[in-house]
Write a protein that holds these residues in place. Structure first.
Motif, PDB file in Angstrom:
ATOM      1  N   GLY A 256      43.098  43.662  50.075  1.00  0.00           N
ATOM      2  CA  GLY A 256      43.164  45.049  49.619  1.00  0.00           C
ATOM      3  C   GLY A 256      42.183  45.317  48.491  1.00  0.00           C
ATOM      4  N   LEU A 257      42.066  44.364  47.584  1.00  0.00           N
ATOM      5  CA  LEU A 257      41.105  44.483  46.481  1.00  0.00           C
ATOM      6  C   LEU A 257      39.678  44.573  47.018  1.00  0.00           C
TER       7      LEU A 257
ATOM      8  N   ASP B  52      38.668  45.521  50.002  1.00  0.00           N
ATOM      9  CA  ASP B  52      38.473  46.792  50.709  1.00  0.00           C
ATOM     10  C   ASP B  52      38.178  47.916  49.719  1.00  0.00           C
ATOM     11  N   ALA B  53      38.913  47.937  48.601  1.00  0.00           N
ATOM     12  CA  ALA B  53      38.698  48.986  47.601  1.00  0.00           C
ATOM     13  C   ALA B  53      37.303  48.880  46.985  1.00  0.00           C
TER      14      ALA B  53
ATOM     15  N   ALA C 285      34.599  50.022  49.149  1.00  0.00           N
ATOM     16  CA  ALA C 285      34.603  51.487  49.255  1.00  0.00           C
ATOM     17  C   ALA C 285      34.231  52.161  47.945  1.00  0.00           C
TER      18      ALA C 285
ATOM     19  N   GLU D 287      35.912  51.980  45.134  1.00  0.00           N
ATOM     20  CA  GLU D 287      37.120  52.413  44.440  1.00  0.00           C
ATOM     21  C   GLU D 287      37.595  51.343  43.455  1.00  0.00           C
ATOM     22  N   LYS D 288      38.517  51.739  42.586  1.00  0.00           N
ATOM     23  CA  LYS D 288      39.135  50.816  41.646  1.00  0.00           C
ATOM     24  C   LYS D 288      40.382  50.192  42.275  1.00  0.00           C
ATOM     25  N   ALA D 289      40.745  49.023  41.770  1.00  0.00           N
ATOM     26  CA  ALA D 289      41.971  48.366  42.233  1.00  0.00           C
ATOM     27  C   ALA D 289      42.465  47.457  41.119  1.00  0.00           C
TER      28      ALA D 289
ATOM     29  N   CYS E 221      36.502  47.150  39.543  1.00  0.00           N
ATOM     30  CA  CYS E 221      35.793  48.341  40.016  1.00  0.00           C
ATOM     31  C   CYS E 221      34.370  47.932  40.365  1.00  0.00           C
TER      32      CYS E 221
ATOM     33  N   TRP F  33      30.255  44.113  40.768  1.00  0.00           N
ATOM     34  CA  TRP F  33      31.708  44.266  40.696  1.00  0.00           C
ATOM     35  C   TRP F  33      32.163  43.832  39.313  1.00  0.00           C
TER      36      TRP F  33
END
Length: 316
Positions: free
Chosen positions: A278-279, A281-282, A285, A287-289, A297, A303
């Motif tokens: 999930g991290l 994937d974010a 994209a 996005e933050k996680a 982020c 990263w």
């Protein structure tokens, strides 16, 4: 017994050599662990321990059975029990954590640097197939590792090339006492269901175990590659992921999370084997996680990982 002992000695030596101190052996009282105990005792000075989780009425008698055999064979034996107030939430998972904590502390106290467990090829095949069924990647498919560090003790599995039936035949041929744990026949457990399926499937367990070993080697190679990239790719609290395949990014992200948590206390727990899909994937994209108290982020291919801000109270 000579041929069996020579085979075991060769497998043990290939893994860890012959330790200068005593070999510590975890013995449940089942045929696999009793065979391991007998083979280790015939190979080098050995000490043994049985963990009585006190979850079954018969467990104390099983521990005494192991202790009696050890006394007759001249092998020092200890029965380890949970601390007062131990109350497992997940029986198998919590019992496993407790078991290794007790065994490694016992091994270190008795001057042993190597702890042997009786995991074998059938265990490995079951683990591989269960993890494949859950969609595991190359690391998970590596299954049971032949060697790993456990709380400062080398945990070794010299029987991963042996079949369950071989070990039972050896135990019976040597007249070793053993018991069959009823939980090994309880269909509520995933492993038992996989074992039953595998017994009728046109699959050779040793071949599946070899596939697991190949995955473990591939995972080790990827870890080594990631290790080489740590210095080159780190940019302060950022990591340059330009051109890296997802599997290598996954490993560097785990290292980055551990680095942050080592430098500063963070909320929650983080196991290096934690699923971070999930991290990833974010971050892919943009996005933050947040995971295990670490905020991640991305700024393009860089990263960033830093401690997550404290969570706000839900109070109005």
């Amino acid at each position: 017994m000579t041929d069996w002992t020579e085979r075991f000695r060769a497998d043990l030596t290939a893994l860890v050599g012959l330790p200068s101190g005593p070999i510590a052996v975890a013995v449940s009282g089942g045929p696999d662990s009793m065979a391991l105990l007998s083979l280790a005792h015939a190979t080098a000075p050995t000490i043994a321990a049985t963990v009585d989780h006190r979850l079954r009425a018969a467990s104390a008698a099983e521990a005494r059975m192991v202790a009696d055999w050890c006394a007759a064979a001249g092998v020092p034996h200890t029965t380890l029990v949970p601390p007062d107030g131990w109350a497992p939430q997940s029986i198998q998972a919590d019992a496993r954590v407790l078991r290794y904590a007790l065994l490694t502390d016992w091994a270190k106290t008795n001057g042993a640097t190597v702890l042997l467990t009786a995991h074998h090829a059938d265990d490995q095949a079951e683990t591989f197939l269960m993890r494949a069924g859950r969609g595991s990647g190359v690391t998970g498919l590596g299954g049971i590792r032949a060697l790993r560090d456990e709380r400062g003790v080398t945990l070794a599995r010299p029987l991963l090339g042996w079949r369950r039936a071989e070990l039972r035949a050896f135990a019976e041929a040597q007249g070793l006492p053993f018991v069959d744990d009823p939980s090994n026949a309880d269909p509520r457990f995933d492993r038992v269901r996989m074992r039953d399926w595998l017994s009728d499937a046109p699959i050779e367990a040793r071949a599946v175990a070899q596939s697991a070993a190949a995955c473990a080697e591939a995972a080790a190679a990827l870890d080594a590659m990631a290790d080489l990239m740590v210095t080159e790719r780190r940019r302060g609290d950022g990591w340059d992921m330009t051109g890296l395949p997802r599997e290598v990014r996954r490993r560097l992200a785990r290292r980055a999370i551990l680095d942050v948590r080592t430098a500063r206390p963070c909320e929650g727990r983080f196991d290096p084997a934690t699923n971070v899909e999930g991290l990833l994937d974010a971050l892919y994209a943009g996005e933050k996680a947040t995971i295990a108290g670490v905020l991640a982020c991305s700024q393009g291919q860089i990263w960033h990982f830093r401690p997550a801000p404290p969570r706000r109270s839900d109070r109005v």
